[in-house]
Design an enzyme around this catalytic site. Structure first.
Site, PDB file in Angstrom:
ATOM      1  N   GLU A  97       0.831  -1.207   0.000  1.00  0.00           N
ATOM      2  CA  GLU A  97       0.000   0.000   0.000  1.00  0.00           C
ATOM      3  C   GLU A  97       0.866   1.257   0.000  1.00  0.00           C
ATOM      4  O   GLU A  97       0.534   2.256  -0.656  1.00  0.00           O
ATOM      5  CB  GLU A  97      -0.939  -0.008   1.216  1.00  0.00           C
ATOM      6  CG  GLU A  97      -1.914  -1.165   1.254  1.00  0.00           C
ATOM      7  CD  GLU A  97      -2.830  -1.192   0.047  1.00  0.00           C
ATOM      8  OE1 GLU A  97      -3.161  -0.107  -0.484  1.00  0.00           O
ATOM      9  OE2 GLU A  97      -3.227  -2.291  -0.389  1.00  0.00           O
ATOM     10  N   ASP A 109       3.753  -4.041  -5.796  1.00  0.00           N
ATOM     11  CA  ASP A 109       4.362  -5.302  -5.355  1.00  0.00           C
ATOM     12  C   ASP A 109       5.881  -5.202  -5.389  1.00  0.00           C
ATOM     13  O   ASP A 109       6.575  -5.638  -4.459  1.00  0.00           O
ATOM     14  CB  ASP A 109       3.903  -6.453  -6.257  1.00  0.00           C
ATOM     15  CG  ASP A 109       2.506  -6.946  -5.913  1.00  0.00           C
ATOM     16  OD1 ASP A 109       1.953  -6.514  -4.891  1.00  0.00           O
ATOM     17  OD2 ASP A 109       1.967  -7.757  -6.690  1.00  0.00           O
TER      18      ASP A 109
END
Length: 420
Positions: free
Chosen positions: A282, A367
């Site tokens: 995030e 990611d």
């Protein structure tokens, strides 16, 4: 009806039918593909996902896809009813006779439209919550809580939406040919203000947010954010389990009002290392400026939308082509807003693959950022748990995924993590 009106009616009908056909083809492909692979766990996941979990995810996906297709088909009926069958024209005439013209009548038209539309979709919402989500063990809501959420949502929507609508309608009538530029500015200012106020004013009306009490986890999270050069106003745990068994974590707010929110379900499902990895993902969205890019994109698309609305609202064929007779004596601004909101999704639906592709690109980048600052194996392990606990299928149809998925399919996402 003149030629321009007939042409617009034909375009409207063609887009409506084409959209339903594309939805049906894609949904059929998804259901066939998922059903065909239901009997065996993909080799890459055979050591981590049980056959029972895999089949539950397949059944959940099949049920949700059927429901989505049914919902799209049913939604076409009110759209036709409001437009070509004369529903919106009738409602407008009734309110004109009762109230005369003016701003109050236009606000009443907007409010009545939203209220009737909400009542039409209410049974579908109930079925999704108390039949589909309940069947697969995700729903935790009671009927009273569901009704309370509806009431609070309607109240908040009225308190916020009606003043904004009144201001936009006033600008449409008073600001001249460039009213749409002023209205766009108001809309953008409201959206930026909402980013600041939502975490502290609106969200607490629906959920409880308590400061993260686990001191060890708090220390880990603060250390991670310090390594990443990120500052937040607080770490909070949301009672997501009050409504659903689905798990999540997110950042909310803007500027100094940013805060980190963990669903309580997430904290129960993941280890501290896995929570670190999910949080780093995030954080990656912020550090790679995905949030800023999406805001800029929203600004640009909404500016184009307001400019288009400014043009079509002055075209007679726009109204008559959609089954509405514009008034010659009173403003038609509310009619223009409602018709535009109903028609635009028919056009923008075909942009879905582009928006989904952009979103998947951002997910891959987030990611990669998480792998830089945490252990990639922890992120992969966390994602597997979330795929399992949220009953996300491991075998989506590739074309369906390319068209709709905002997140990469599990196989693509985990293979990239393993390579990293």
């Amino acid at each position: 009806m003149d030629t321009a009106s007939l042409s617009f009616t034909a375009l409207f009908c063609a887009l409506l039918v084409l959209g339903l056909v594309v939805r049906t083809v894609l949904a059929s492909r998804q259901m066939r593909h998922v059903a065909r692979h239901r009997g065996a766990v993909p080799t890459a996941f055979s050591n981590t996902i049980s056959i029972e979990a895999h089949q539950k995810a397949a059944d959940y996906t099949l049920t949700k896809t059927r429901y989505g297709l049914l919902e799209s088909t049913i939604d076409a009926a009110p759209l036709l009813g409001w437009t070509l069958l004369g529903g919106l024209d009738w409602l407008n005439q009734v309110l004109l006779e009762a109230m005369g013209g003016g701003l109050l009548q236009q606000l009443a038209l907007l409010a009545a439209f939203v209220l009737i539309g909400g009542l039409i979709t209410l049974p579908l919402s109930w079925y999704a919550t108390f039949r589909i989500e309940e069947r697969f063990g995700f729903n935790k809501m009671t009927l009273s809580l569901w009704l309370a959420d509806l009431f609070k949502g309607a109240l908040v929507g009225a308190l916020i939406g009606l003043p904004i609508a009144a201001l936009v309608l006033w600008l449409m009538g008073a600001a001249g040919p460039t009213w749409w530029l002023w209205a766009w500015g108001v809309w953008m200012a409201f959206n930026l203000l909402a980013l600041v106020l939502y975490p502290t004013v609106i969200a607490p009306l629906f959920n409880k947010f308590e400061p993260l009490s686990d001191e060890d986890l708090k220390a880990r999270v603060n250390a991670l954010m310090q390594r990443c050069g990120f500052a937040a106003k607080g770490l909070f745990v949301m009672d997501g389990s009050k409504r659903s068994a689905h798990a999540n974590a997110y950042f909310t707010g803007f500027g100094a009002a940013k805060r980190v929110v963990f669903f309580d379900t997430l904290l129960k499902q993941l280890s501290p290392e896995e929570i670190d990895a999910v949080l780093a993902h995030e954080l990656g969205h912020y550090k790679r400026r995905h949030i800023l890019k999406r805001i800029v994109l929203m600004f640009a698309l909404s500016l184009a939308g307001f400019a288009l609305l400014g043009w079509v609202s002055s075209q007679a064929w726009f109204y008559s082509g959609l089954g509405v007779t514009p008034s010659m004596d009173t403003p038609n601004d509310a009619l223009a807003l409602l018709l535009f909101m109903m028609v635009v999704p028919l056009f923008t639906y075909f942009l879905s693959p582009l928006m989904a592709q952009l979103s998947r690109k951002h997910e891959f980048e987030a990611d990669a950022y998480a792998v830089e600052y945490t252990n990639g194996r922890d992120l992969a392990s966390a994602l597997l748990k979330l795929y399992k606990d949220n009953a996300s299928t491991l075998t989506p149809d590739p074309l369906y995924a390319r068209f709709y998925y905002s997140h990469p399919p599990a196989s693509e996402r985990l293979s990239r993590l393993q390579a990293a």
